[in-house]
Enzyme design. Sequence first.
Site, PDB file in Angstrom:
ATOM      1  N   THR B 112       0.830  -1.228   0.000  1.00 24.38           N
ATOM      2  CA  THR B 112       0.000   0.000   0.000  1.00 24.38           C
ATOM      3  C   THR B 112       0.852   1.261   0.000  1.00 24.38           C
ATOM      4  OG1 THR B 112      -2.138   0.891   0.637  1.00 24.38           O
ATOM      5  CG2 THR B 112      -0.664   0.592   2.445  1.00 24.38           C
ATOM      6  N   GLU B 190       1.574   4.731  10.978  1.00 21.31           N
ATOM      7  CA  GLU B 190       0.333   5.000  11.715  1.00 21.31           C
ATOM      8  C   GLU B 190       0.577   4.934  13.221  1.00 21.31           C
ATOM      9  OE1 GLU B 190      -3.022   3.695   8.450  1.00 21.31           O
ATOM     10  OE2 GLU B 190      -2.213   2.175   9.779  1.00 21.31           O
TER      11      GLU B 190
END
Lengths: 318, 318
Positions: B112, B190
């Site tokens: 990703t 994240e």
Amino acid sequence: MVVAKNANVATGREGRANAVELTQRVSAKLHFAPHDILVASTGIIGSPYPMDKVRIFVDGLEPDTADCSFPAIARAIMTTDTVPKHVVVRVGGATIVGVAKGVGMIEPNMATMLAFFFTDAALAQPLLHRIFRKVIDATFNCLSIDSDTSTSTAVIFANGLAGAVPEDEFEDALHGLALALVKKIARDGEGATKLLEVGVKGARDSAQARRVAKAIVNSPLVKTAIHGADPNWGRVAMAIGKCEQDIDIEPERVRIGFGDLQVYPDQLAARDLQRLSDMLRAENVRIAVDLGCGGGEATVWGCDLSAEYVSINADYST
Amino acid sequence: MVVAKNANVATGREGRANAVELTQRVSAKLHFAPHDILVASTGIIGSPYPMDKVRIFVDGLEPDTADCSFPAIARAIMTTDTVPKHVVVRVGGATIVGVAKGVGMIEPNMATMLAFFFTDAALAQPLLHRIFRKVIDATFNCLSIDSDTSTSTAVIFANGLAGAVPEDEFEDALHGLALALVKKIARDGEGATKLLEVGVKGARDSAQARRVAKAIVNSPLVKTAIHGADPNWGRVAMAIGKCEQDIDIEPERVRIGFGDLQVYPDQLAARDLQRLSDMLRAENVRIAVDLGCGGGEATVWGCDLSAEYVSINADYST
């Protein structure tokens, strides 16, 4: 002999000498031969036992008056567990008791996990060994809290006092008992709010089914989605795709579901959305995958990933 | 053509038709041949593009007045990134520019994650291909935020306008640029508060070094320890032990350190404890492992695991 809260791992010669001394002291106190004592140790890595405290404790043991019940044992071996883990089943005229501890650093082979089974059923040692291996492989070796591993112990003791029981009945009972303990461990996983069961079928063989199931149950993104009760099947598909060596998995044949509701490839009917949402908010969540390829199956158990897992493990002091 | 916030993955025939339509519309608007357009798409899995919005957007494009600068591109391709990622280096008379996005669901092969490189250096296509593969393998393929994976793209464009540059200088410059982007991605992982670098040397070969380094950088318990600034080398030892196939690693030969301070097997001198503590509280933490076995080396990059990672991913709505 179980030492809780210290793994006595990576402690070198001092650690080995401490284990030997401890065995000898317990042996002298309880009048067992040292070679009849199994040592299991769990907890922090790399710190020697606090021998001053340990010596005082062992020398002060009063075996005749101590609470030697199984619930007391289950409680005594806890480290960061929040509940003691203790299960009893009957099989014919015999009983099997299991106690276990472990809530984190758990992946096969059964890491930082201790499990002790006791039975009065009479089974020949080689038969008991074979049944035990098979049961542990299908239960404790299918458990993962966080993909991390360490040393572990699983042992069964049998004194034969209740006489023989049918082999298949004993195996079923032991399997049920071990699975109940595994679910207790997953449900008590560090920071866990949910028990996660992942069933994979339609695999080339059971090894592939287990690899895929483990990739799903260990994926941080699947675990956080389950924590958030989010039916994010894309992350389940991603986890299947992580199994790089399994190039025979064909995306077009894969089916993904939560509980008995299929969510991929066919979209869920609107009337089932509320049921899906309720299902994901429950304490037990099941992900079901069909690879549509062969007859291999596996089921594994784990838990969700919560902020609490992070704080427990960020604050665990060395 | 980059579509951000939707991966167009597992969307079946509709997804494919949408991608084709989008390519044709962009091609007509910008007067490129459709086969000269590369499509990269990143974001949610399993939802078709919102084609109504996309058609209006593409048809309204004003290429002559739009901001086509590299910083604008870096910003436009962000999904859950908190900062745009854009790096420029000079090599001889030429320039290399890199832009990338990605903060989660990142493990090799570069999941990703989108990375685009542009240069005006003149290099033969096969040579550029070889250099690019080598650089990506040692940088982007050594990055992991959370061990989870998905589709990804890395491309280099070269127009040759600045003329030839020495091959080794170009490779060094591209490597430095790619590494700078990798560190930006890890640092923006994240929920990340720290960049984690894991260097393994003394391995049998570089493949083993990378397996061990990856096991360490991906371990939830190592990542939470780093988050808590806890010098818990036992967890690093545990992660090395997770590499089940690497049975030639001898525990007695392993050395573990944080930064330039060795913490295992020799205990840290008391005077170094404060320095260790400061080191672990810094924004960049390095774990150094020597397997004491051979000449294989590898370095990988990742980040700590925080409660914020859990909340970002538990609340990411499907």
